[in-house]
Design a protein around this motif. Structure first.
Motif, PDB file in Angstrom:
ATOM      1  N   LYS A  85       0.886  -1.272   0.076  1.00  0.00           N
ATOM      2  CA  LYS A  85       0.007  -0.103   0.128  1.00  0.00           C
ATOM      3  C   LYS A  85       0.912   1.348   0.145  1.00  0.00           C
ATOM      4  O   LYS A  85       0.407   2.214  -0.741  1.00  0.00           O
ATOM      5  CB  LYS A  85      -1.104  -0.022   1.227  1.00  0.00           C
ATOM      6  CG  LYS A  85      -0.508  -0.199   2.582  1.00  0.00           C
ATOM      7  CD  LYS A  85      -1.605  -0.123   3.565  1.00  0.00           C
ATOM      8  CE  LYS A  85      -0.826  -0.542   4.967  1.00  0.00           C
ATOM      9  NZ  LYS A  85      -0.304  -2.059   5.076  1.00  0.00           N
ATOM     10  N   GLY A  86       1.852   1.309   0.805  1.00  0.00           N
ATOM     11  CA  GLY A  86       2.901   2.365   0.864  1.00  0.00           C
ATOM     12  C   GLY A  86       3.334   2.757  -0.580  1.00  0.00           C
ATOM     13  O   GLY A  86       3.423   3.862  -1.069  1.00  0.00           O
ATOM     14  N   LEU A  87       3.868   1.752  -1.343  1.00  0.00           N
ATOM     15  CA  LEU A  87       4.530   1.990  -2.874  1.00  0.00           C
ATOM     16  C   LEU A  87       3.319   2.102  -3.796  1.00  0.00           C
ATOM     17  O   LEU A  87       3.479   3.266  -4.488  1.00  0.00           O
ATOM     18  CB  LEU A  87       5.099   0.389  -3.192  1.00  0.00           C
ATOM     19  CG  LEU A  87       6.227  -0.031  -2.440  1.00  0.00           C
ATOM     20  CD1 LEU A  87       6.660  -1.479  -2.972  1.00  0.00           C
ATOM     21  CD2 LEU A  87       7.468   1.155  -2.564  1.00  0.00           C
ATOM     22  N   GLU A  88       1.980   1.809  -3.429  1.00  0.00           N
ATOM     23  CA  GLU A  88       1.134   2.260  -4.201  1.00  0.00           C
ATOM     24  C   GLU A  88       0.474   3.796  -4.152  1.00  0.00           C
ATOM     25  O   GLU A  88       0.410   4.510  -4.850  1.00  0.00           O
ATOM     26  CB  GLU A  88      -0.298   1.251  -4.248  1.00  0.00           C
ATOM     27  CG  GLU A  88      -0.031  -0.032  -4.787  1.00  0.00           C
ATOM     28  CD  GLU A  88      -1.221  -0.913  -4.634  1.00  0.00           C
ATOM     29  OE1 GLU A  88      -2.085  -0.676  -4.029  1.00  0.00           O
ATOM     30  OE2 GLU A  88      -1.004  -2.025  -5.180  1.00  0.00           O
ATOM     31  N   LEU A  89       0.622   4.034  -2.749  1.00  0.00           N
ATOM     32  CA  LEU A  89       0.295   5.581  -2.631  1.00  0.00           C
ATOM     33  C   LEU A  89       1.466   6.432  -2.951  1.00  0.00           C
ATOM     34  O   LEU A  89       1.025   7.643  -3.218  1.00  0.00           O
ATOM     35  CB  LEU A  89       0.255   5.722  -0.959  1.00  0.00           C
ATOM     36  CG  LEU A  89      -0.991   4.695  -0.347  1.00  0.00           C
ATOM     37  CD1 LEU A  89      -0.838   4.801   1.476  1.00  0.00           C
ATOM     38  CD2 LEU A  89      -2.332   5.433  -0.661  1.00  0.00           C
ATOM     39  N   ALA A  90       2.525   5.896  -2.966  1.00  0.00           N
ATOM     40  CA  ALA A  90       3.585   6.998  -3.334  1.00  0.00           C
ATOM     41  C   ALA A  90       3.441   7.087  -4.842  1.00  0.00           C
ATOM     42  O   ALA A  90       3.707   8.182  -5.535  1.00  0.00           O
ATOM     43  CB  ALA A  90       4.971   6.248  -3.091  1.00  0.00           C
ATOM     44  N   ALA A  91       2.968   5.793  -5.650  1.00  0.00           N
ATOM     45  CA  ALA A  91       2.835   6.138  -7.038  1.00  0.00           C
ATOM     46  C   ALA A  91       1.354   6.767  -7.726  1.00  0.00           C
ATOM     47  O   ALA A  91       1.135   7.401  -8.628  1.00  0.00           O
ATOM     48  CB  ALA A  91       2.873   4.717  -7.849  1.00  0.00           C
ATOM     49  N   ASN A  92       0.262   6.640  -6.591  1.00  0.00           N
ATOM     50  CA  ASN A  92      -0.795   7.167  -6.837  1.00  0.00           C
ATOM     51  C   ASN A  92      -1.645   7.560  -5.836  1.00  0.00           C
ATOM     52  O   ASN A  92      -1.897   6.488  -4.875  1.00  0.00           O
ATOM     53  CB  ASN A  92      -1.771   6.071  -7.686  1.00  0.00           C
ATOM     54  CG  ASN A  92      -2.964   6.533  -7.962  1.00  0.00           C
ATOM     55  OD1 ASN A  92      -3.650   7.861  -7.709  1.00  0.00           O
ATOM     56  ND2 ASN A  92      -4.019   5.652  -8.883  1.00  0.00           N
ATOM     57  N   PRO A  93      -1.589   8.789  -5.326  1.00  0.00           N
ATOM     58  CA  PRO A  93      -2.070   9.402  -4.150  1.00  0.00           C
ATOM     59  C   PRO A  93      -3.667   9.333  -3.935  1.00  0.00           C
ATOM     60  O   PRO A  93      -4.350   9.631  -2.707  1.00  0.00           O
ATOM     61  CB  PRO A  93      -1.616  10.675  -4.195  1.00  0.00           C
ATOM     62  CG  PRO A  93      -1.706  11.075  -5.518  1.00  0.00           C
ATOM     63  CD  PRO A  93      -1.319   9.951  -6.166  1.00  0.00           C
ATOM     64  N   ASN A  94      -4.237   8.585  -4.948  1.00  0.00           N
ATOM     65  CA  ASN A  94      -6.031   8.831  -4.861  1.00  0.00           C
ATOM     66  C   ASN A  94      -6.322   7.478  -4.044  1.00  0.00           C
ATOM     67  O   ASN A  94      -5.870   6.384  -4.458  1.00  0.00           O
ATOM     68  CB  ASN A  94      -6.377   8.768  -6.404  1.00  0.00           C
ATOM     69  CG  ASN A  94      -6.039  10.069  -7.014  1.00  0.00           C
ATOM     70  OD1 ASN A  94      -6.518  11.201  -6.586  1.00  0.00           O
ATOM     71  ND2 ASN A  94      -5.478   9.762  -7.807  1.00  0.00           N
ATOM     72  N   VAL A  95      -7.102   7.680  -3.111  1.00  0.00           N
ATOM     73  CA  VAL A  95      -7.415   6.748  -2.324  1.00  0.00           C
ATOM     74  C   VAL A  95      -8.933   6.858  -1.921  1.00  0.00           C
ATOM     75  O   VAL A  95      -9.912   7.525  -2.188  1.00  0.00           O
ATOM     76  CB  VAL A  95      -6.802   6.739  -0.874  1.00  0.00           C
ATOM     77  CG1 VAL A  95      -5.253   6.361  -1.286  1.00  0.00           C
ATOM     78  CG2 VAL A  95      -6.854   7.853   0.181  1.00  0.00           C
ATOM     79  N   SER A  96      -9.363   5.677  -1.254  1.00  0.00           N
ATOM     80  CA  SER A  96     -10.832   5.535  -0.665  1.00  0.00           C
ATOM     81  C   SER A  96     -10.774   4.851   0.533  1.00  0.00           C
ATOM     82  O   SER A  96     -10.060   3.783   0.679  1.00  0.00           O
ATOM     83  CB  SER A  96     -11.813   4.674  -1.713  1.00  0.00           C
ATOM     84  OG  SER A  96     -13.120   4.558  -1.131  1.00  0.00           O
ATOM     85  N   LEU A  97     -11.756   5.320   1.591  1.00  0.00           N
ATOM     86  CA  LEU A  97     -11.688   4.775   2.799  1.00  0.00           C
ATOM     87  C   LEU A  97     -13.292   4.254   2.898  1.00  0.00           C
ATOM     88  O   LEU A  97     -13.976   5.049   2.495  1.00  0.00           O
ATOM     89  CB  LEU A  97     -11.436   5.603   4.154  1.00  0.00           C
ATOM     90  CG  LEU A  97     -10.029   6.444   4.018  1.00  0.00           C
ATOM     91  CD1 LEU A  97      -9.951   7.459   5.025  1.00  0.00           C
ATOM     92  CD2 LEU A  97      -8.909   5.352   4.083  1.00  0.00           C
ATOM     93  N   LEU A  98     -13.414   3.273   3.798  1.00  0.00           N
ATOM     94  CA  LEU A  98     -14.879   2.713   4.182  1.00  0.00           C
ATOM     95  C   LEU A  98     -14.874   2.254   5.496  1.00  0.00           C
ATOM     96  O   LEU A  98     -14.121   1.522   5.909  1.00  0.00           O
ATOM     97  CB  LEU A  98     -14.969   1.427   2.984  1.00  0.00           C
ATOM     98  CG  LEU A  98     -16.528   1.082   3.409  1.00  0.00           C
ATOM     99  CD1 LEU A  98     -17.546   2.183   3.014  1.00  0.00           C
ATOM    100  CD2 LEU A  98     -16.618  -0.023   2.632  1.00  0.00           C
ATOM    101  N   PHE A  99     -15.777   2.886   6.178  1.00  0.00           N
ATOM    102  CA  PHE A  99     -16.215   2.363   7.534  1.00  0.00           C
ATOM    103  C   PHE A  99     -17.504   1.571   7.436  1.00  0.00           C
ATOM    104  O   PHE A  99     -18.523   2.268   6.868  1.00  0.00           O
ATOM    105  CB  PHE A  99     -16.189   3.736   8.334  1.00  0.00           C
ATOM    106  CG  PHE A  99     -15.064   4.361   8.800  1.00  0.00           C
ATOM    107  CD1 PHE A  99     -14.249   3.973   9.872  1.00  0.00           C
ATOM    108  CD2 PHE A  99     -14.688   5.530   7.964  1.00  0.00           C
ATOM    109  CE1 PHE A  99     -13.191   4.878  10.291  1.00  0.00           C
ATOM    110  CE2 PHE A  99     -13.427   6.065   8.204  1.00  0.00           C
ATOM    111  CZ  PHE A  99     -12.670   5.746   9.300  1.00  0.00           C
ATOM    112  N   PHE A 100     -17.597   0.355   8.194  1.00  0.00           N
ATOM    113  CA  PHE A 100     -18.978  -0.207   8.089  1.00  0.00           C
ATOM    114  C   PHE A 100     -19.295  -0.604   9.614  1.00  0.00           C
ATOM    115  O   PHE A 100     -18.627  -1.200  10.335  1.00  0.00           O
ATOM    116  CB  PHE A 100     -18.831  -1.387   7.339  1.00  0.00           C
ATOM    117  CG  PHE A 100     -20.054  -2.391   7.234  1.00  0.00           C
ATOM    118  CD1 PHE A 100     -21.296  -1.827   7.161  1.00  0.00           C
ATOM    119  CD2 PHE A 100     -19.814  -3.494   7.702  1.00  0.00           C
ATOM    120  CE1 PHE A 100     -22.435  -2.544   7.470  1.00  0.00           C
ATOM    121  CE2 PHE A 100     -21.317  -4.356   7.763  1.00  0.00           C
ATOM    122  CZ  PHE A 100     -22.331  -3.645   7.410  1.00  0.00           C
TER     123      PHE A 100
END
Length: 214
Positions: A85-100
């Motif tokens: 996830k850290g490497l993907e965040l470095a390459a693409n800062p767009n994310v989604s969070l979900l609370f259930f």
């Protein structure tokens, strides 16, 4: 291919409702209201959230992480910067969070961009962690292939002997991320699948509030 035993699992939602006229003017205030409900409702780990990331070419991945703080700057969590996830965040800062929050029949979905937390914030949180968690963060090459469990346990033992009762410094490969939201959706389960969905969208200088069809 329909598995009828799975398809027949249903639950009707009746605990609450959500109207756009009743929500707070900002998603942070609305989240804080629902957060207090989740905490007072004694939900098991209300701070558990799904973090979805993706590669630059759009291959997604998701996992559960723990929210550690939220304020006007965004939603804060910590992890290994060298993990998948850290490497993907470095390459693409767009994310989604979900609370259930199943017990409240609620979901909160957040879309935004991520940035690393200031180093003093990461240092402070790292020092607050239990000793085992600090050692684990140093020992684990998160997301990398390792030969077996013994390899990891041996590294932990070596580090425990090295540091003793000393508090190790935060490793440079570990720290916090802040998710700054641009879209937040609050979902309240309702009967007959006619759920309430209220969405906040950031439009340059203000939040726009709209109702979505279930």
């Amino acid at each position: 291919m329909l598995n009828q035993k799975v398809a027949d699992l249903r639950q009707d939602y009746r605990k609450a409702s959500l109207n756009e006229s009743d929500v707070a003017p900002t998603p942070l205030l609305q989240f804080d209201k629902w957060w207090q409900d989740a905490v007072s409702g004694q939900i098991d780990e209300p701070n558990a959230m799904t973090l979805a990331t993706s590669t630059p070419d759009g291959r997604p991945s998701a996992r559960i992480v723990l929210l550690k703080s939220f304020d006007a700057e965004g939603f804060l969590f910590f992890t290994n910067y060298q993990s998948r996830k850290g490497l993907e965040l470095a390459a693409n800062p767009n994310v989604s969070l979900l609370f259930f929050w199943k017990e409240l029949e609620r979901q909160v979905r957040i879309e935004g961009t991520v940035s690393k937390a200031p180093e003093p914030v990461s240092d402070e949180y790292f020092r607050s962690r239990p000793a085992g968690s600090r050692i684990g963060a140093i020992a684990s090459p998160q997301s990398q292939v390792i030969p077996d469990r013994h390899y990891l346990e041996n590294k932990v033992k070596q580090l425990e002997e090295k540091f003793g009762k000393e508090v190790p410094a935060r490793p440079s490969h570990w720290g916090g991320y802040i998710v700054k939201p641009s879209l937040v959706e609050f979902w309240q389960g309702r009967s007959s699948r006619l759920h309430d969905r209220v969405q906040y969208s950031w439009l340059a200088d203000a939040w726009k509030i709209e109702r979505l069809a279930p």
